[in-house]
Every structure is written in C-alpha cells, then in structure tokens.
Scaffold this motif. Sequence first.
Motif, mmCIF file in Angstrom:
data_model
loop_
_atom_site.group_PDB
_atom_site.id
_atom_site.type_symbol
_atom_site.label_atom_id
_atom_site.label_comp_id
_atom_site.label_asym_id
_atom_site.label_seq_id
_atom_site.Cartn_x
_atom_site.Cartn_y
_atom_site.Cartn_z
ATOM 1 N N SER A 244 25.509 87.579 49.507
ATOM 2 C CA SER A 244 26.034 86.285 49.594
ATOM 3 C C SER A 244 26.940 86.562 51.096
ATOM 4 N N ALA A 245 27.923 87.254 51.439
ATOM 5 C CA ALA A 245 28.802 87.081 53.290
ATOM 6 C C ALA A 245 27.945 86.633 53.775
ATOM 7 N N LEU A 246 26.225 87.385 53.872
ATOM 8 C CA LEU A 246 25.414 86.666 55.078
ATOM 9 C C LEU A 246 25.342 85.041 55.053
ATOM 10 N N ARG A 247 25.042 85.236 53.715
ATOM 11 C CA ARG A 247 24.520 83.836 54.074
ATOM 12 C C ARG A 247 25.524 82.779 53.852
ATOM 13 N N ARG A 248 27.292 83.180 53.993
ATOM 14 C CA ARG A 248 27.261 82.229 54.451
ATOM 15 C C ARG A 248 28.103 82.751 55.980
ATOM 16 N N VAL A 249 27.339 83.181 56.712
ATOM 17 C CA VAL A 249 27.893 83.313 57.821
ATOM 18 C C VAL A 249 26.477 82.451 58.477
ATOM 19 N N ALA A 250 25.098 82.523 58.201
ATOM 20 C CA ALA A 250 23.713 81.931 58.235
ATOM 21 C C ALA A 250 24.186 80.875 58.106
ATOM 22 N N ALA A 251 24.888 80.357 56.964
ATOM 23 C CA ALA A 251 24.984 78.550 56.961
ATOM 24 C C ALA A 251 26.250 78.057 57.864
ATOM 25 N N ARG A 252 26.257 78.522 58.903
ATOM 26 C CA ARG A 252 27.155 78.464 60.244
ATOM 27 C C ARG A 252 26.304 78.596 60.864
ATOM 28 N N GLY A 253 25.508 78.810 61.390
ATOM 29 C CA GLY A 253 24.554 79.007 62.312
ATOM 30 C C GLY A 253 24.227 80.078 63.021
ATOM 31 N N ASN A 254 24.606 81.077 62.643
ATOM 32 C CA ASN A 254 24.392 82.536 63.109
ATOM 33 C C ASN A 254 23.448 83.337 63.042
ATOM 34 N N LEU A 255 22.185 83.242 64.575
ATOM 35 C CA LEU A 255 20.817 83.412 63.984
ATOM 36 C C LEU A 255 20.760 84.651 63.474
ATOM 37 N N GLU A 256 21.826 85.883 64.224
ATOM 38 C CA GLU A 256 21.544 87.365 64.108
ATOM 39 C C GLU A 256 21.749 87.399 62.164
ATOM 40 N N ALA A 257 22.201 86.620 61.480
ATOM 41 C CA ALA A 257 22.257 86.678 60.040
ATOM 42 C C ALA A 257 21.120 85.663 59.540
ATOM 43 N N ILE A 258 20.897 84.270 60.417
ATOM 44 C CA ILE A 258 19.432 84.095 60.081
ATOM 45 C C ILE A 258 18.052 84.647 60.055
ATOM 46 N N GLN A 259 17.987 85.172 60.773
ATOM 47 C CA GLN A 259 17.095 86.221 61.676
ATOM 48 C C GLN A 259 17.114 87.258 60.003
ATOM 49 N N ALA A 260 17.918 87.351 60.177
ATOM 50 C CA ALA A 260 18.304 88.514 58.344
ATOM 51 C C ALA A 260 18.008 88.440 57.458
#
Length: 372
Positions: free
Chosen positions: A4-20
């Motif tokens: 859930s925390a990773l999804r919040r980071v990905a929602a802000r455009g973090n490519l590493e979180a998105i890729q994971a």
Amino acid sequence: MTRSALRRVAARGNLEAIQALLAAALAPQGIGVTVGQQPESLLLRLQCPTAVPAAIVLTLLARELIHWPSYAHSSLLITASQDSNDLWEAVLDLTRPHELLRLAKGEHLRQQLPTPPRREEFGIPVQPLSTQDGQVIAAGLGLSLLLLASEQVTFLLSPLVTLVHELGHAVMAWFFGYPAVPAFDFRYGGGVTLHGDRAGGLVLLIYAGLLALAYFYRQNRLTLICLGVLTLLYSLVAFSPIHEMLFVAMGHGFELIFAVIFLYRALSGWGCRYPVERPLYSMLGFFIVFFNMRFAWQLQFNPVFREMYLMGKGGIDHDFVRLARDFFHTDLATVVGLYGFFVVLTPAIAFLLYRYRQLMLYLLIRLFFSKG
C-alpha cells in the motif's frame, strides 16, 4: 515497504515503485518489465517468454492499477515482444477509471472468448444463444414486468410507445407522398399525426431514388430484379386503397418493429458501446411487447375498455376500428386477435433475425454489391 505504501509512492510518479508493482502483477506470466516515461505517458516495455495475448496482460495490469490512489500520468503505452520480435502494442487510458475496472473484472475476456461453433441448419449458418445472451434476455424480461407492475412507471414510459406509434403513421404518409407531422395530443391524450394532401413531387422523388439505385447497381442483376419488383409493388400500393390501410395500420405496426429492433440489439449487441445497454434494450423491447399484449387483451375481453375504445377520440375513430370497418370489413375482435398474434410473434422474429444474421448479412452484401 508495504504494498500500500509502494502504491502511494507509485501514484506520485516514482518509476522504481511503478516497475516493482507492475513486475509483481505480471510475474505469474513470467513477463519482464521495463518502465520509462514521457511528459504525459508512462512507457512499458514487456519481454514475454511466450506469445501472451494482450487481453490477459491488460487484465493483470488493471487489477493492480485500480488499487492506486491516483496516477501521475494520463496513459500507459505498452509494447510487448518475444525475444526480438514485437508481439503487440496497446494503450491504457488512466483518466478513465471505469474502463480500468472493466478490464480488471475481465469483461473484455468474456467478450473475446470464441463463440460456440455454429451449427448448420438446412445449409444455413446459424448463431446459437450464449449464456450471456440468455442472461440479457432474462434481465430485460424481469425489468419490463416490474415496470408494467407499476401504473405510475407505465404511465411515464407510455409516451415512448405513443411517439413510436405516431412516427409509424408519419413515415407511411411521407412514403406515399403525404407530408405529415407526428405530435402528442395534449387535448385528448395520446398522439395524433397531421397530414396534408398528396404531393406529387414526393412520389416522383421516390421514383427518382429507385431509378438512381437501379443506375448505381446496374451491373448487379439480382439488385435490379429486386428494385423492379419493389417499384411494381410500390406502384400497386401507392395508387390503391392499400396505402391508406398501411397508413392506419403502421402506427401499431411500428411499435412492433421497434420492439424487434430493441430485442435484436439486446441479443446481438449491435451498436452497443457499453454492456449495460443490452439489458436496457431488452427491457424496452419486452416493455413494448407486454404493453401491447395487455392492450390487445383488454380490447378483446374487457367490455368497458372496448366500449371506451369504440367511442373514439375527438370525433376520430381509433386505428383498429377503422381497419375493421373500412378495409377488412369484419368485426373489431378479429382485427384485435390478428394483432395479438403478431404481438406474440414479435420476440420470435427478433430471435430468428439474430439466429440467421449471418445469412441476412450475406444477402445484404450480395444485394448491395455494385457488381455481380
């Protein structure tokens, strides 16, 4: 970091979180993921061990994306390849959450499943009813009965039937050269179609249209034969009392025609952009059928209702009275019974059109092919 925390980071455009997150979503298929970005789009390069269909990949991605609180990009551009060969490309619109939800539920997968093999009946390809078709018909049938159970809802929907009824009168009038305008009758209720005297120019225009079709399809013998028969029938009807009978009859006739169209669209999904449209068309089709079935039953077996119908409206006789008296020279019960038969037949006609739609399509193509 939790998912859930990773999804919040990905929602802000973090490519590493998105890729994971997306790599984890596609891991069951063994698909490798490389993520890049453009100003408004997220680029996804997939390396597939086998030729995975796009529908499956989009489903897996959507099941992950619907859990994100927001998106930093407006679209997801996907390119899939196997070894060095490109397989397919796709685009996910991240500004349409309802589309992502539809993908996540796998509705597109059910739509893309191959239909059961068509059987051959007397050499004609036929389209069997699927489980989804049955569900659509059942939903429309149930909803239409619920609507008819409420007099208030039936009253609110009756203007639709009135509009179709008057449209039928107007179309027939124009077809035989009489300018006509369908309208609601705010004085006595229901509807009324006002028409003038026959305009010869309209009839000539119809003949000109038939002539133009004959010229355009002059190399198609079948089309020319059909146009010749149509022209002959039109001439026989237009210059005989039959056209007046059709003008009177096609008010109720158009109601049944529209019911057939609605039911056919419900069965086939023709022209439907969203899945919910099919049960709605089914509901409207069955509503018109049951509405007319109840009308015919009351006219046949309810003496009070029949007497009120025989009284007419504003000094004008109703359609079935005119048909029975002026054209068929019989009693009202016979005309109403015949109409009730056509009402019952309406769903069967829609089913047959759906069942033999491949044949209908072939005939239309054969008829309107400029050479043949």
